[in-house]
Structures are given as structure tokens and as C-alpha cells.
Design an enzyme around this catalytic site. Structure first.
Site, PDB file in Angstrom:
ATOM      1  N   LYS A  11       1.039  -1.427   0.921  1.00  0.00           N
ATOM      2  CA  LYS A  11      -0.133  -0.385  -0.081  1.00  0.00           C
ATOM      3  C   LYS A  11       1.219   1.820   0.346  1.00  0.00           C
ATOM      4  CE  LYS A  11      -3.411  -2.226   2.310  1.00  0.00           C
ATOM      5  NZ  LYS A  11      -4.844  -2.564   3.185  1.00  0.00           N
ATOM      6  N   TYR A  51     -12.075  -2.928  -2.695  1.00  0.00           N
ATOM      7  CA  TYR A  51     -12.995  -2.796  -1.557  1.00  0.00           C
ATOM      8  C   TYR A  51     -14.232  -2.852  -1.928  1.00  0.00           C
ATOM      9  CZ  TYR A  51      -8.628  -2.108   0.652  1.00  0.00           C
ATOM     10  OH  TYR A  51      -6.918  -2.348   0.539  1.00  0.00           O
ATOM     11  N   PHE A  59     -15.735   3.899   7.804  1.00  0.00           N
ATOM     12  CA  PHE A  59     -14.066   4.289   7.735  1.00  0.00           C
ATOM     13  C   PHE A  59     -13.599   4.381   6.889  1.00  0.00           C
ATOM     14  CE2 PHE A  59     -14.353   0.039   9.044  1.00  0.00           C
ATOM     15  CZ  PHE A  59     -13.468  -0.293   7.608  1.00  0.00           C
ATOM     16  N   THR A  93      -5.254  -8.617  10.236  1.00  0.00           N
ATOM     17  CA  THR A  93      -5.503  -7.112   9.392  1.00  0.00           C
ATOM     18  C   THR A  93      -5.412  -6.195  10.075  1.00  0.00           C
ATOM     19  OG1 THR A  93      -6.776  -7.431   7.447  1.00  0.00           O
ATOM     20  CG2 THR A  93      -7.201  -5.786   8.217  1.00  0.00           C
ATOM     21  N   ASN A 114      -1.595  -0.029   6.667  1.00  0.00           N
ATOM     22  CA  ASN A 114      -0.757  -1.428   7.490  1.00  0.00           C
ATOM     23  C   ASN A 114      -0.202  -1.956   6.204  1.00  0.00           C
ATOM     24  OD1 ASN A 114      -3.230  -2.613   5.611  1.00  0.00           O
ATOM     25  ND2 ASN A 114      -4.521  -3.347   7.017  1.00  0.00           N
ATOM     26  N   HIS A 117      -1.805  -6.099   1.798  1.00  0.00           N
ATOM     27  CA  HIS A 117      -2.973  -6.425   1.359  1.00  0.00           C
ATOM     28  C   HIS A 117      -2.160  -7.939   0.531  1.00  0.00           C
ATOM     29  CE1 HIS A 117      -6.692  -8.190  -0.634  1.00  0.00           C
ATOM     30  NE2 HIS A 117      -6.278  -7.931  -1.710  1.00  0.00           N
ATOM     31  N   GLU A 128      -8.639 -10.530  -8.210  1.00  0.00           N
ATOM     32  CA  GLU A 128      -7.283  -9.561  -7.523  1.00  0.00           C
ATOM     33  C   GLU A 128      -6.300  -9.903  -8.800  1.00  0.00           C
ATOM     34  OE1 GLU A 128      -6.098  -9.837  -3.679  1.00  0.00           O
ATOM     35  OE2 GLU A 128      -8.447  -8.843  -3.480  1.00  0.00           O
TER      36      GLU A 128
END
Length: 134
Positions: A11, A51, A59, A93, A114, A117, A128
Site C-alpha cells: 500500500k 474494497y 471508515f 489485518t 497497514n 494486502h 485480484e
């Protein structure tokens, strides 16, 4: 067990903090092979697709802002039992449950930022990898 593939994304926080090499090193030391990789900037449409299961969460706007804040480093990773192995290497996570020695345990700063992924199933990995490499 036969080799399988998974999708891994570093990320924006990992890219900004120059952790790409460190994470790649951990993946390779585990015996996995990176078969595709690219640096890319995600738009809101791709983030919403990726997502989709979180769109209604309070959030999500912060997550979207974070994921558009800089480039990500996408990888297709292959190896024996790689999905479960990478999830173990990444750590949970919830970074507050991630143990030292895991990628999130060692580098994540908060729940949104974080670091990484990874696909959670073979079905997700196929979707993905297609989303980010085709």
C-alpha cells in the site's frame, strides 16, 4: 500440494517508507516467486471495486483517501500453499494482533495504513490478479 498464485499489494505507506525491498526479500526468503510486479496509482473506481465489501463502512472515505495518496506496488506471487503462507507472513489485518516478525507487526502504524494486502482465497486471487494485471 501444487503451486498456487496470490495477489499481494504494498500500500502507499509501504511505498512512501521505502519498504518494497524489505517485503520482497521476506517473500523470496520464504521460497515464493514473484511472477509479475508493477508500481501503479489507483483511481477511486478501482479502489471501490477492490474494497466493494467495505463501501458502506464509516471508515471507507479514509481508506479511499489513503489508497489514492500515492502509488502501490502490485505483485502476483506463486508457490506452494502461498495464500495461507503469505497471510501468515503478513500478520492479521488488525495490526494490534500482529506479532513481531510479521510484516504488519514490524511495520504497520495504524489500522488504515497497514502496509500490505493479500488475497484471502484462490477465488479472490484470480479476481485480484486479473483486476490489477489485465
Amino acid at each position: 500440494m501444487a503451486d498456487e498464485k496470490t495477489y499481494i499489494m504494498l500500500k502507499p505507506d509501504a511505498v512512501k517508507r521505502r519498504l518494497i525491498g524489505e517485503v520482497i526479500s521476506r517473500i523470496e526468503k520464504k521460497g515464493y516467486q514473484i511472477t509479475q510486479a508493477k508500481l501503479m496509482t489507483l483511481d477511486k473506481i478501482v479502489i471501490a471495486e477492490h474494497y466493494a465489501h467495505l463501501l458502506d463502512k464509516p471508515f471507507y472515505p479514509d481508506l479511499e483517501a489513503f489508497m489514492t495518496s500515492g502509488p502501490v506496488f502490485s505483485m502476483a506471487v506463486e508457490g506452494e500453499n502461498v495464500i495461507a503462507g503469505m497471510r501468515q507472513l503478513m500478520g492479521p489485518t488488525n495490526i494490534y494482533e500482529a506479532l513481531p516478525g510479521t510484516i504488519r507487526g514490524d511495520y504497520a502504524n495504524n489500522m488504515t495504513e497497514n502496509i500490505i494486502h493479500g488475497s484471502d482465497s484462490e477465488e479472490a486471487a484470480i479476481i485480484e490478479i486479473k483486476r490489477f494485471f489485465e
